[in-house]
Design a protein around this motif. Structure first.
Motif, PDB file in Angstrom:
ATOM      1  N   UNK A 189      12.179  -3.566 -10.690  1.00  0.00           N
ATOM      2  CA  UNK A 189      12.914  -3.239 -11.911  1.00  0.00           C
ATOM      3  C   UNK A 189      14.007  -2.209 -11.640  1.00  0.00           C
ATOM      4  N   UNK A 190      13.689  -1.192 -10.849  1.00  0.00           N
ATOM      5  CA  UNK A 190      14.663  -0.158 -10.515  1.00  0.00           C
ATOM      6  C   UNK A 190      15.823  -0.736  -9.700  1.00  0.00           C
ATOM      7  N   UNK A 191      15.500  -1.667  -8.828  1.00  0.00           N
ATOM      8  CA  UNK A 191      16.545  -2.285  -8.004  1.00  0.00           C
ATOM      9  C   UNK A 191      17.534  -3.052  -8.883  1.00  0.00           C
ATOM     10  N   UNK A 192      17.001  -3.811  -9.819  1.00  0.00           N
ATOM     11  CA  UNK A 192      17.876  -4.555 -10.721  1.00  0.00           C
ATOM     12  C   UNK A 192      18.706  -3.624 -11.597  1.00  0.00           C
ATOM     13  N   UNK A 193      18.065  -2.565 -12.144  1.00  0.00           N
ATOM     14  CA  UNK A 193      18.770  -1.696 -13.085  1.00  0.00           C
ATOM     15  C   UNK A 193      19.814  -0.817 -12.399  1.00  0.00           C
ATOM     16  N   UNK A 198      18.271  -8.327  -6.800  1.00  0.00           N
ATOM     17  CA  UNK A 198      16.859  -8.307  -6.433  1.00  0.00           C
ATOM     18  C   UNK A 198      16.667  -7.591  -5.101  1.00  0.00           C
ATOM     19  N   UNK A 199      15.418  -7.316  -4.765  1.00  0.00           N
ATOM     20  CA  UNK A 199      15.120  -6.716  -3.467  1.00  0.00           C
ATOM     21  C   UNK A 199      15.532  -7.667  -2.354  1.00  0.00           C
ATOM     22  N   UNK A 203      13.410  -5.831   2.723  1.00  0.00           N
ATOM     23  CA  UNK A 203      12.821  -4.677   2.038  1.00  0.00           C
ATOM     24  C   UNK A 203      11.551  -5.083   1.296  1.00  0.00           C
ATOM     25  N   UNK A 204      11.607  -6.262   0.670  1.00  0.00           N
ATOM     26  CA  UNK A 204      10.439  -6.730  -0.077  1.00  0.00           C
ATOM     27  C   UNK A 204       9.261  -6.943   0.861  1.00  0.00           C
TER      28      UNK A 204
END
Length: 220
Positions: A189-193, A198-199, A203-204
């Motif tokens: 969520x932080x990555x998108x915002x 997306x990750x 990293x994912x």
């Protein structure tokens, strides 16, 4: 008159009473519907129309007799009237309102103590905290009344179910990997915002590996 009650509502009431009184013969449930119509004609309540009034009283009766088998048996054997059942419903409602008043009133009192402490310039002093504690626990009678009300509420099935649900959620989060799922969800969520995408796969993958390592460590 019963003819003024739509067949659909009659069917609903019959089904309701049959569920609350599974041993009752069909004509008994039909008689109960007719009695409710007669009670409305006798009482002539002005605050709601006949159909709404009958439906509400039927629900009250259902709630009481489904909860109390002794009252249900008394109603079936004609030892207890529907008027008595409705009076019992009033008693239960009054008792529930009193319990709510005691518990909610005490919570309001405690929140006021906390606000007073936070708003005070001396709020961080040991003396002020001690005075706040004394205000919170200083009235033994209030505490006994609160404890009795909370204990009574705590015995109710829906409260126990709520406690069990909370325990299951906490156990899943802290002991069964729920925290790891939530952590990844928050990172995504932080990555998108903040970054608008997306990750990255790399990293994912690293994130999943790190979380899996932590879960393995906890399990060990």
């Amino acid at each position: 008159m019963l003819s003024e009650v739509p067949l659909s509502l009659q069917a609903h009431l019959l089904k309701l009473f049959a569920k609350a009184l599974p041993d009752a013969p069909d004509h008994f449930c039909q008689d109960m519907v007719e009695q409710l119509v007669g009670m409305h004609a006798q009482l002539q309540p002005r605050d709601e129309n006949m159909l709404a009034w009958i439906s509400r009283q039927a629900q009250r009766i259902f709630t009481v007799v489904e909860r109390d088998t002794e009252l249900a048996d008394g109603l079936l054997s004609s030892r207890i009237s529907m008027t008595h059942i409705l009076q019992e419903s009033d008693r239960i409602a009054a008792g529930s309102a009193k319990l709510y008043e005691v518990i909610n009133g005490h919570h309001i009192h405690l929140r006021k103590i906390i606000r007073d402490s936070a708003d005070s310039e001396a709020g961080q002093s040991e003396l002020h905290r001690t005075e706040g504690w004394k205000r919170a626990v200083g009235d033994d009678e209030v505490l006994r009344e609160y404890a009795a009300a909370a204990s009574h509420i705590g015995k109710r099935a829906w409260v126990r179910q709520g406690i069990d649900w909370c325990a299951d959620v906490a156990s899943n989060f802290f002991c069964c990997g729920g925290w790891a799922k939530q952590t990844r969800k928050e990172v995504v969520s932080q990555c998108w915002s903040k970054l608008g995408h997306a990750l990255s796969p790399a990293y994912d993958h690293a994130l999943r590996a790190a979380l899996a390592k932590e879960l393995t460590f906890e399990a060990g």
